[in-house]
Design a protein around this motif. Sequence first.
Motif, PDB file in Angstrom:
ATOM      1  N   GLU A  46       7.061   9.852  -2.843  1.00  0.00           N
ATOM      2  CA  GLU A  46       5.588   9.657  -2.391  1.00  0.00           C
ATOM      3  C   GLU A  46       5.474   8.513  -1.491  1.00  0.00           C
ATOM      4  N   GLY A  47       4.946   8.545  -0.438  1.00  0.00           N
ATOM      5  CA  GLY A  47       4.508   7.460   0.765  1.00  0.00           C
ATOM      6  C   GLY A  47       3.178   6.917  -0.042  1.00  0.00           C
ATOM      7  N   VAL A  48       3.282   5.559  -0.301  1.00  0.00           N
ATOM      8  CA  VAL A  48       2.025   5.181  -1.104  1.00  0.00           C
ATOM      9  C   VAL A  48       1.342   4.167  -0.138  1.00  0.00           C
ATOM     10  N   ALA A  49       1.973   3.349   0.842  1.00  0.00           N
ATOM     11  CA  ALA A  49       1.012   2.399   1.638  1.00  0.00           C
ATOM     12  C   ALA A  49       2.000   2.119   2.768  1.00  0.00           C
ATOM     13  N   CYS A  50       1.180   1.770   3.772  1.00  0.00           N
ATOM     14  CA  CYS A  50       1.900   1.404   5.208  1.00  0.00           C
ATOM     15  C   CYS A  50       0.966   0.361   5.826  1.00  0.00           C
ATOM     16  N   ILE A  51       1.568  -0.441   6.669  1.00  0.00           N
ATOM     17  CA  ILE A  51       0.604  -1.526   7.413  1.00  0.00           C
ATOM     18  C   ILE A  51       1.392  -1.182   9.186  1.00  0.00           C
ATOM     19  N   SER A  52       0.438  -1.353   9.808  1.00  0.00           N
ATOM     20  CA  SER A  52       0.853  -1.170  11.126  1.00  0.00           C
ATOM     21  C   SER A  52       1.351  -2.327  11.932  1.00  0.00           C
ATOM     22  N   ASN A  53       1.942  -2.563  13.054  1.00  0.00           N
ATOM     23  CA  ASN A  53       2.354  -3.619  13.788  1.00  0.00           C
ATOM     24  C   ASN A  53       1.612  -3.977  14.749  1.00  0.00           C
ATOM     25  N   GLU A  54       0.396  -3.257  15.207  1.00  0.00           N
ATOM     26  CA  GLU A  54      -0.107  -3.670  16.497  1.00  0.00           C
ATOM     27  C   GLU A  54      -1.590  -4.253  15.844  1.00  0.00           C
ATOM     28  N   ASP A  55      -2.381  -3.729  15.250  1.00  0.00           N
ATOM     29  CA  ASP A  55      -3.435  -4.322  14.583  1.00  0.00           C
ATOM     30  C   ASP A  55      -3.727  -4.452  13.027  1.00  0.00           C
ATOM     31  N   GLY A  56      -2.545  -4.269  12.260  1.00  0.00           N
ATOM     32  CA  GLY A  56      -2.596  -4.403  10.995  1.00  0.00           C
ATOM     33  C   GLY A  56      -3.646  -3.443  10.142  1.00  0.00           C
ATOM     34  N   SER A  57      -3.555  -2.396  10.854  1.00  0.00           N
ATOM     35  CA  SER A  57      -4.361  -1.126  10.010  1.00  0.00           C
ATOM     36  C   SER A  57      -3.232  -0.601   9.129  1.00  0.00           C
ATOM     37  N   THR A  58      -4.131  -0.328   7.737  1.00  0.00           N
ATOM     38  CA  THR A  58      -3.478   0.014   6.547  1.00  0.00           C
ATOM     39  C   THR A  58      -3.721   1.429   6.340  1.00  0.00           C
ATOM     40  N   PHE A  59      -2.767   2.105   5.558  1.00  0.00           N
ATOM     41  CA  PHE A  59      -2.867   3.466   5.172  1.00  0.00           C
ATOM     42  C   PHE A  59      -2.365   3.625   3.785  1.00  0.00           C
ATOM     43  N   TYR A  60      -3.001   4.310   3.035  1.00  0.00           N
ATOM     44  CA  TYR A  60      -2.711   4.368   1.519  1.00  0.00           C
ATOM     45  C   TYR A  60      -2.798   6.185   1.327  1.00  0.00           C
ATOM     46  N   SER A  61      -2.025   6.353   0.353  1.00  0.00           N
ATOM     47  CA  SER A  61      -1.878   7.669  -0.228  1.00  0.00           C
ATOM     48  C   SER A  61      -3.323   7.941  -1.085  1.00  0.00           C
ATOM     49  N   ASP A  62      -3.765   9.130  -1.217  1.00  0.00           N
ATOM     50  CA  ASP A  62      -5.048   9.136  -2.253  1.00  0.00           C
ATOM     51  C   ASP A  62      -4.852   8.666  -3.522  1.00  0.00           C
ATOM     52  N   SER A  63      -3.631   8.859  -4.144  1.00  0.00           N
ATOM     53  CA  SER A  63      -3.249   8.419  -5.376  1.00  0.00           C
ATOM     54  C   SER A  63      -3.439   6.891  -5.603  1.00  0.00           C
ATOM     55  N   VAL A  64      -3.211   6.108  -4.691  1.00  0.00           N
ATOM     56  CA  VAL A  64      -3.319   4.705  -4.811  1.00  0.00           C
ATOM     57  C   VAL A  64      -4.436   3.935  -4.155  1.00  0.00           C
ATOM     58  N   LYS A  65      -5.293   4.599  -3.319  1.00  0.00           N
ATOM     59  CA  LYS A  65      -6.080   3.996  -2.576  1.00  0.00           C
ATOM     60  C   LYS A  65      -7.434   3.498  -3.695  1.00  0.00           C
ATOM     61  N   GLY A  66      -7.778   2.173  -3.287  1.00  0.00           N
ATOM     62  CA  GLY A  66      -8.481   1.371  -3.867  1.00  0.00           C
ATOM     63  C   GLY A  66      -7.876   0.554  -5.229  1.00  0.00           C
ATOM     64  N   ARG A  67      -6.504   0.899  -5.189  1.00  0.00           N
ATOM     65  CA  ARG A  67      -5.962  -0.025  -6.410  1.00  0.00           C
ATOM     66  C   ARG A  67      -4.429  -0.694  -5.712  1.00  0.00           C
ATOM     67  N   PHE A  68      -4.110  -0.172  -4.825  1.00  0.00           N
ATOM     68  CA  PHE A  68      -3.098  -0.976  -4.380  1.00  0.00           C
ATOM     69  C   PHE A  68      -3.499  -1.564  -2.785  1.00  0.00           C
ATOM     70  N   THR A  69      -3.110  -2.620  -2.624  1.00  0.00           N
ATOM     71  CA  THR A  69      -3.094  -3.306  -1.121  1.00  0.00           C
ATOM     72  C   THR A  69      -1.929  -3.917  -0.710  1.00  0.00           C
ATOM     73  N   ILE A  70      -1.487  -3.218   0.690  1.00  0.00           N
ATOM     74  CA  ILE A  70      -0.330  -3.744   1.411  1.00  0.00           C
ATOM     75  C   ILE A  70      -0.854  -4.831   2.548  1.00  0.00           C
ATOM     76  N   SER A  71       0.137  -5.976   2.438  1.00  0.00           N
ATOM     77  CA  SER A  71      -0.300  -6.976   3.411  1.00  0.00           C
ATOM     78  C   SER A  71       1.188  -7.309   3.935  1.00  0.00           C
TER      79      SER A  71
END
Length: 129
Positions: A46-71
């Motif tokens: 299950e992919g849970v989080a990702c951060i882009s290389n261009e503008d630092g946009s972040t993406f989360y799976s619904d199962s972790v959104k609001g609980r996990f933070t990637i930086s």
Amino acid sequence: EVELVESGGGSVQAGGSLRLSCAASGFSFGHLVVGWFRQAPGKEREGVACISNEDGSTFYSDSVKGRFTISRDDNINVVYLEMSSLGPNDTAVYHCAVDGWHCDSIVVKRPQDFGYDFAGQGTQVTVSS
């Protein structure tokens, strides 16, 4: 040799927090997207989080959104995953992965959509109720 090294896993009680780290060795994160996926015994990745290389946009799976933070800190080639409000369903081996294109190769809608370039060996997270 290029590799990703994850650390920070461990055992916590439900409701607790952990911070995972992913360090790049032999290369730089700067031009790559970096993310985390997890795999529990008997379950699909299950992919849970990702951060882009261009503008630092972040993406989360619904199962972790609001609980996990990637930086990411490209100065020291480390990506972090802050995890809070952990529950037993978060128990898994957490892997760091990189891709040269986009986060939709890591935080995927279907397991067959994974397309990251390579991943680390993972770090175990165990949450007890």
